[in-house]
Write an enzyme that holds these catalytic residues in place. Sequence first.
Site, PDB file in Angstrom:
ATOM      1  N   LYS A   1      60.198  44.072 -97.083  1.00 50.75           N
ATOM      2  CA  LYS A   1      59.384  42.863 -96.953  1.00 50.75           C
ATOM      3  C   LYS A   1      57.938  43.126 -97.372  1.00 50.75           C
ATOM      4  O   LYS A   1      57.269  42.242 -97.894  1.00 50.75           O
ATOM      5  CB  LYS A   1      59.392  42.382 -95.495  1.00 50.75           C
ATOM      6  CG  LYS A   1      60.768  41.973 -95.010  1.00 50.75           C
ATOM      7  CD  LYS A   1      60.769  41.673 -93.539  1.00 50.75           C
ATOM      8  CE  LYS A   1      60.708  42.901 -92.646  1.00 50.75           C
ATOM      9  NZ  LYS A   1      61.843  43.818 -92.702  1.00 50.75           N
TER      10      LYS A   1
ATOM     11  N   GLY B   1      58.306  49.817 -90.129  1.00 52.81           N
ATOM     12  CA  GLY B   1      57.574  50.668 -91.056  1.00 52.81           C
ATOM     13  C   GLY B   1      57.858  50.192 -92.452  1.00 52.81           C
ATOM     14  O   GLY B   1      59.008  49.972 -92.796  1.00 52.81           O
TER      15      GLY B   1
HETATM   16  P1  IMP Z   1      63.859  49.248 -80.880  1.00 53.53           P
HETATM   17  O1  IMP Z   1      63.247  48.121 -81.614  1.00 53.53           O
HETATM   18  O2  IMP Z   1      63.138  50.561 -81.073  1.00 53.53           O
HETATM   19  O3  IMP Z   1      64.084  48.927 -79.440  1.00 53.53           O
HETATM   20  O4  IMP Z   1      65.328  49.500 -81.497  1.00 53.53           O
HETATM   21  C1  IMP Z   1      66.380  48.573 -81.333  1.00 53.53           C
HETATM   22  C2  IMP Z   1      67.255  48.520 -82.583  1.00 53.53           C
HETATM   23  O5  IMP Z   1      66.519  47.941 -83.647  1.00 53.53           O
HETATM   24  C3  IMP Z   1      67.707  49.886 -83.089  1.00 53.53           C
HETATM   25  O6  IMP Z   1      68.978  49.744 -83.672  1.00 53.53           O
HETATM   26  C4  IMP Z   1      66.689  50.207 -84.176  1.00 53.53           C
HETATM   27  O7  IMP Z   1      67.202  51.115 -85.129  1.00 53.53           O
HETATM   28  C5  IMP Z   1      66.493  48.829 -84.766  1.00 53.53           C
HETATM   29  N1  IMP Z   1      65.187  48.683 -85.414  1.00 53.53           N
HETATM   30  C6  IMP Z   1      63.994  48.500 -84.826  1.00 53.53           C
HETATM   31  N2  IMP Z   1      63.021  48.392 -85.743  1.00 53.53           N
HETATM   32  C7  IMP Z   1      63.611  48.481 -86.932  1.00 53.53           C
HETATM   33  C8  IMP Z   1      63.127  48.405 -88.272  1.00 53.53           C
HETATM   34  O8  IMP Z   1      61.945  48.206 -88.549  1.00 53.53           O
HETATM   35  N3  IMP Z   1      64.063  48.535 -89.252  1.00 53.53           N
HETATM   36  C9  IMP Z   1      65.380  48.704 -88.981  1.00 53.53           C
HETATM   37  N4  IMP Z   1      65.874  48.782 -87.754  1.00 53.53           N
HETATM   38  C10 IMP Z   1      64.997  48.662 -86.734  1.00 53.53           C
END
Ligand code: IMP
Length: 428
Positions: free
Chosen positions: A16, A40
């Site tokens: 994005k 990120g």
């Molecule tokens: P959290 O956001 O760290 O709580 O993670 C929850 C879920 O969202 C996990 O499966 C992460 O790998 C996924 N996730 C969180 N942020 C991202 C991102 O920016 N890209 C891809 N997956 C994400």
Amino acid sequence: MANTIVVGAQWGDEAKGKIVDYLSDHVDMVVRYSGGNNAGHSVTVQGVEYKFHLVPAGILHPHLLCVISDGVVIDPVILMQELQSLQARGISLSNLKISGAAHVILPWHRLQDELEENARGEEKIGTTGRGIGPAYADKAARMGIRMAEFVHPQRFAARLQTVLAHKNRLLTGVYGAEPLKAENILQELETAAKWLQPFVCDTALLIHNAASRHSVLFEGAQGALLDIDLGTYPYVTSSHPIAGGACLGTGIGPKMIDRVIGVAKSYTTRVGAGAFPTELLNETGSFIRERGHEYGTTTGRPRRCGWLDMVALRYAARINGLDALALGHLDVLCGLDEVNICVAYKDGSGNTLEDLPSDLASRTDLTPVYERLPGWHTDPAEAAYWHELPQQAQQFIQRVQDLLNIPIATLSVGPAREQTILMRPELL
Ligand code: IMP
């Protein structure tokens, strides 16, 4: 100009940042509205790669006001470091504003994230470990601390006493962990609080005024299928990455939004656990991972890779109200003899499903129904126009557009700003 939301139309990591950076020329303000440093993105400008976790990619454009709004959760030390590293590379921060209503990720949130993941055992979500879920949970429980309090030493110290007493009961009583000490936390965060204080203000009115001029770009983080309500729960993040989240996370009414652009890859990736019907656990999956450098910007974890899933993409188009799609990573598929598109799922009873089931996360009986298309062996990375794309890539793109029934506005054939083919500029 138009108030535009850019959302991830898959499970995040759709690049994005690149489309945000591209659209930044046409607006006065870029707003990051949800998520935290679980996100990120990398943006390559004139051969230089910039990595962002919290700061809107728009910061690279000096004419823009960049806002981190109410819906974001902020790890103050990480944000300070990100800003300092941008400053060290000559990027001005004078146009950055941080919402005083954004919640702060505090040391216990990261600890809780880790302890909760460990306690889940086999049912781990695979979070990024950045404290995102616990920070949003505290916000909902009305136990969070917001940026406006955080940068005010006396107010922060007072709130910390109350919240930490509760958190320590949880850490010690439930998890058997060591209690945290208020004085250590205050010391650890003092520099970041001072450093960030000049950027903190009430951003809702600021955004409203820019939106009244139809000049705001709302930058989504993560992807639609990770939405807490509409994603593949419980394997989701704890915020609202979808277009609706841009209103919730900024204080803008939905009528002020002019358009929504979804960003998707020409295949699918997912990080962490959870359903992924088109996942390729074979050498094609590895091929995509290596060619697409599919390793997390934030955690470095290898991403799970699979074919483009139109069931999921159609769902994302619906829940976001997409006006157009930015389709990317076409160069990554180059070199495959055949490219597949998942057009439906078959369930355990042999029924064909064209719409994403709301219980996808717990369905183990779904298999993808594929359409097979010829692959391409000429790298489209140098293509600047549609007619320069390999004919098989054109056929693939056309098919995606027909299946989605939404126009493709841009095609991306590589990470650089220049590697973008404009298909329907009037939709941007
Ligand atoms: P959290 O956001 O760290 O709580 O993670 C929850 C879920 O969202 C996990 O499966 C992460 O790998 C996924 N996730 C969180 N942020 C991202 C991102 O920016 N890209 C891809 N997956 C994400």
